[in-house]
Design an enzyme around this catalytic site. Structure first.
Site, PDB file in Angstrom:
ATOM      1  N   GLU A 198       0.688  -1.103   0.120  1.00 32.75           N
ATOM      2  CA  GLU A 198       0.035   0.075   0.003  1.00 32.75           C
ATOM      3  C   GLU A 198       0.755   1.404  -0.127  1.00 32.75           C
ATOM      4  OE1 GLU A 198      -2.319   0.285   3.155  1.00 32.75           O
ATOM      5  OE2 GLU A 198      -3.099   2.368   3.010  1.00 32.75           O
ATOM      6  N   ASP A 218      -1.409  -1.113   5.483  1.00 32.03           N
ATOM      7  CA  ASP A 218      -0.936  -0.489   6.908  1.00 32.03           C
ATOM      8  C   ASP A 218      -2.051  -1.295   7.808  1.00 32.03           C
ATOM      9  OD1 ASP A 218       0.849   1.186   5.899  1.00 32.03           O
ATOM     10  OD2 ASP A 218      -0.471   2.864   5.500  1.00 32.03           O
ATOM     11  N   ASP A 237      -4.214  -0.088   9.618  1.00 31.95           N
ATOM     12  CA  ASP A 237      -5.496   1.081  10.014  1.00 31.95           C
ATOM     13  C   ASP A 237      -6.630   0.603   9.087  1.00 31.95           C
ATOM     14  OD1 ASP A 237      -4.836   1.902   7.452  1.00 31.95           O
ATOM     15  OD2 ASP A 237      -4.226   3.688   8.184  1.00 31.95           O
ATOM     16  N   ASP A 244      -7.997   1.902   6.583  1.00 29.36           N
ATOM     17  CA  ASP A 244      -7.779   2.146   5.441  1.00 29.36           C
ATOM     18  C   ASP A 244      -6.740   1.013   4.647  1.00 29.36           C
ATOM     19  OD1 ASP A 244      -8.979   4.577   4.553  1.00 29.36           O
ATOM     20  OD2 ASP A 244      -7.360   5.802   5.093  1.00 29.36           O
TER      21      ASP A 244
END
Ligand code: 0RA
Length: 685
Positions: free
Chosen positions: A453, A548, A550, A552
């Site tokens: 990402e 990541d 998180d 997203d």
């Protein structure tokens, strides 16, 4: 009587006992031969195997409720209210005398062997038998209640600890039934932790496949310890989870469930049940406005993920019957072409269930039905039933044909779009995407593609990697949600094209498809990608998604998984897709550095380091916060990293989940999120 029985059983081991020990030993030596593998999948198979016996009892008409419980000590209990497994001496085991219970629990393939007499405990019509479960359990205990009297035998790694013991009648207790409890053997299985979702998925499926049967699931485990945050919020313990499955509508209810998040084109599924040449067939299907087809098939309650003759019989009949109907009803215009199999299946959700007394399973995972006679049985029944249905419901018929004709037009447009892309050379390997930092090794064996990402993490990964065998493909932002797009749009998306080119296989089959038995135009598969997926062309041994930690990152991971699931399905079934596990924390004390991958580990590592004056703790939010060396040592070095392999353990459940998470309808998604929010940890928004 009981004493007499015990005395007889305690006599020295006879030849049959040695046979039994040899059999159990064989199972323990090569467990994969009996249950497929010793991963989580094989582990869950054990439960199915035991439940199958109770299902048999239900099919025979003697049992209507099965309770499956995950217990705190890691064991599983399966309880039914059938007649109770017989405990009299088995007529074929007189020297030494053995109860039918002991034979069923300790003799390999007892199911097949006795299928013609009253001791049939067949493990469905397919199963390896409950003796295999027993052999692979650290311990197992079976209690058969007959006329209120419990009869119990306990086994250790398959070997009886002693004879069957008769207990006392319990006042107000149950009259008849069987209770089996076992603990999978940690020496055999890579993991002995049952996943609630997997168990639920299988039980729900069984309840759909056996209409009217009640299956209750209980999770009594309390080892999901509350997190620190939860403790602060006053959560003391995790409550017992219970869910009850009972579906009156059979496979029609199954189809509705699968399509819960999709917009239906029919008001209710087409549903029929019929027997021919001794093969009972039940089929339900419906159409929705999506572009995929979802076909789930079962033989003797087993999910035939590779399809087979029953599936091809259904497909052939569907294509032919719809074409015949469209002609006869005057729905084709002058220049219209016949509908292809793909056209007929766009937006189809179907469940096919057949019972075959001597199934031949073929294919890589032995989940493809080979019996050729079943093809014509299913084909004939589907043709007749669907033909009648269309005659009686012309409005529905017209809607289905309209949908298929639309698909035909879109397919034509997609073909043109694809031709265009192909002419530009974008999908051919040879012209690899500029963003790809390829590895130097050409042979896919042992190579890895990291899909990363963002460009900055991509940069770190490129510097940190071992370029001999690790390739890096940075993705910018989010890829298209393929669940909501048709093939022409999907191929028009640059990130997706880059991905396809880097991987090298092309795209094709959706879930559960069966290429070589294909009917219709012969080259099709349900999403218009038309048989272009070629596993042989895969350019890397492993494809590792690295996003990541998180929301997203989780979203991007889900988008990628949706794409692989729908368009490169075989990469998942062949075990090529992995998820990288970057650490969540860096703990620093002087020159010492440690990493923690979850909360528990953070707490443990802090203790290990000895916290006198607040150790430096860095919470990683993005991969970009790690320098190349850190990324290599924590997440990419095969010697030190952990990666999770993506596996589909419950195909129907996976399909349902992808459509809930990525499909059109908001209500089921909200419900899912509300139900699961409490399990979410480490959420960084
Ligand atoms: C064969 C005969 C009888 C019961 C069963 C099998 C039976 C096996 C299992 C395994 C799990 N649950 C079960 N329930 C029943 C009945 C024989 C008789 O009563 O005469």
């Amino acid at each position: 009587m009981a004493d007499e029985l015990n005395k007889q059983q305690n006599q020295e081991y006879g030849a049959s006992q040695i046979q039994v020990l040899k059999g159990l030993e064989a199972v323990r030596k090569r467990p994969a031969m009996y249950i497929g593998d010793t991963s989580s999948r094989g582990l869950h198979h054990l439960i199915s195997e035991v439940v199958d016996n109770s299902i048999d009892e239900a099919l025979a008409g003697y049992c209507d409720e099965i309770v499956v419980t995950l217990l705190d000590d890691g064991s599983v209990a399966v309880e039914d209210n059938g007649r109770g497994i017989p405990v009299d001496i088995h007529p074929e085991y007189l020297d030494p005398p053995k109860t039918a219970m002991e034979v069923v629990m300790t003799v390999l393939h007892a199911g097949g062997k006795f299928s013609k007499d009253s001791y049939k405990v067949s493990g469905g019509l397919h199963g390896v038998g409950v003796s295999v479960v027993n052999a692979l359990s650290a311990w197992c205990e079976v209690t058969s209640v007959r006329d209120g009297i419990p009869n119990t035998q306990r086994y250790v790694r398959g070997v009886p600890e002693g004879p069957v013991t008769r207990g006392k009648k319990v006042k107000g207790g149950k009259k008849n039934g069987t209770y089996t409890r076992f603990t999978p053997d940690g020496e055999i299985f890579q993991t002995v932790r049952f996943r609630r979702e997997n168990v639920i998925g299988r039980l729900r499926e069984l309840a759909f496949l056996n209409s009217g049967l009640t299956i209750i699931f209980r999770d009594e485990r309390s080892d999901r310890k509350p997190t620190e945050d939860e403790l602060e919020q006053g959560v003391e313990e995790v409550e017992v989870y219970e869910e009850k499955f009972n579906y009156k509508g059979g496979l029609a209810a199954f189809v509705k469930y699968l399509d819960e998040s999709r917009t239906p084109i029919l008001t209710k599924p087409v549903h029929f049940e019929k027997e021919r040449d001794g093969v009972p067939v039940e089929i339900a299907f419906s159409f929705n406005d999506s572009y995929q087809d979802n076909l789930h098939s079962y033989v003797n309650n087993i999910n035939t993920i590779e399809g087979g003759t029953h599936v091809s019989g259904f497909k052939t009949a569907l294509t032919r019957t719809l074409n015949n109907y469209a002609s006869r009803a005057g729905l084709f215009k002058k220049n219209d072409q016949r509908l292809s199999g793909d056209d007929c299946r766009e937006g189809l959700t179907a469940v096919i269930s057949v019972k075959v007394s001597e199934p031949q399973f073929e294919g890589q995972t032995k989940t493809k039905l080979g019996n050729s006679e079943v093809q014509s049985v299913v084909e004939t029944i589907t043709g007749e039933m669907l033909g009648d249905y269309l005659e009686e419901n012309p409005a529905v018929g017209k809607r289905i044909i309209d949908k298929a004709m639309q698909a035909q037009r879109a397919r034509e447009a997609a073909r043109k779009a694809k031709d265009l892309i192909r002419r530009k050379g974008a999908l051919e390997s040879g012209t690899l995407p500029g963003k790809l930092a390829d590895c130097s090794r050409r042979d896919p064996e042992g190579t890895e593609l990291y899909i990363v990402e963002g460009d900055s993490a991509g940069g770190s990964a490129k510097q940190g990697r071992d370029r001999r065998f690790q390739a890096i493909l940075p993705l910018r932002g989010k890829i298209l949600n393929v669940e909501k797009a048709r093939i022409d749009k999907i191929l028009g998306n640059e990130e997706i094209r880059t991905l396809i080119t880097a991987i090298g296989t092309g795209i094709g089959n959706p879930a559960g498809e069966d290429r070589d038995l294909f009917s219709g135009n012969g080259n099709g598969n349900g999403n218009g990608a038309s048989g272009e997926f070629n596993f042989e062309k895969l350019r890397y041994g492993k494809i590792i998604i690295m996003t990541d930690a998180d929301v997203d990152g989780a979203h991007i991971r889900t988008l990628l998984l949706t794409f692989f699931y729908r368009y490169m399905h075989e990469l998942i079934t062949q075990g090529c897709i992995y998820i990288a596990q970057p650490p969540l924390y860096q703990l620093k004390k002087g020159k010492q550095i440690a990493y923690a991958y979850d909360e528990d580990e953070r707490v443990r590592k802090i203790k290990e380091l000895g916290d006198n004056g607040k150790i430096g703790i860095q919470r990683y939010k993005g991969l970009g916060e790690m320098n190349p060396e850190q990324l290599w040592s924590t997440t990419m070095d095969p010697e030190r990293r952990t990666v999770l392999k993506v596996q589909i353990e419950e195909a129907a459940e996976a399909d349902h989940l992808f459509s809930v998470l990525m499909g059109d309808n908001v209500a089921p998604r909200r419900e899912f999120i509300e139900k699961n929010a409490k399990y979410v940890r480490n959420l960084d928004v």
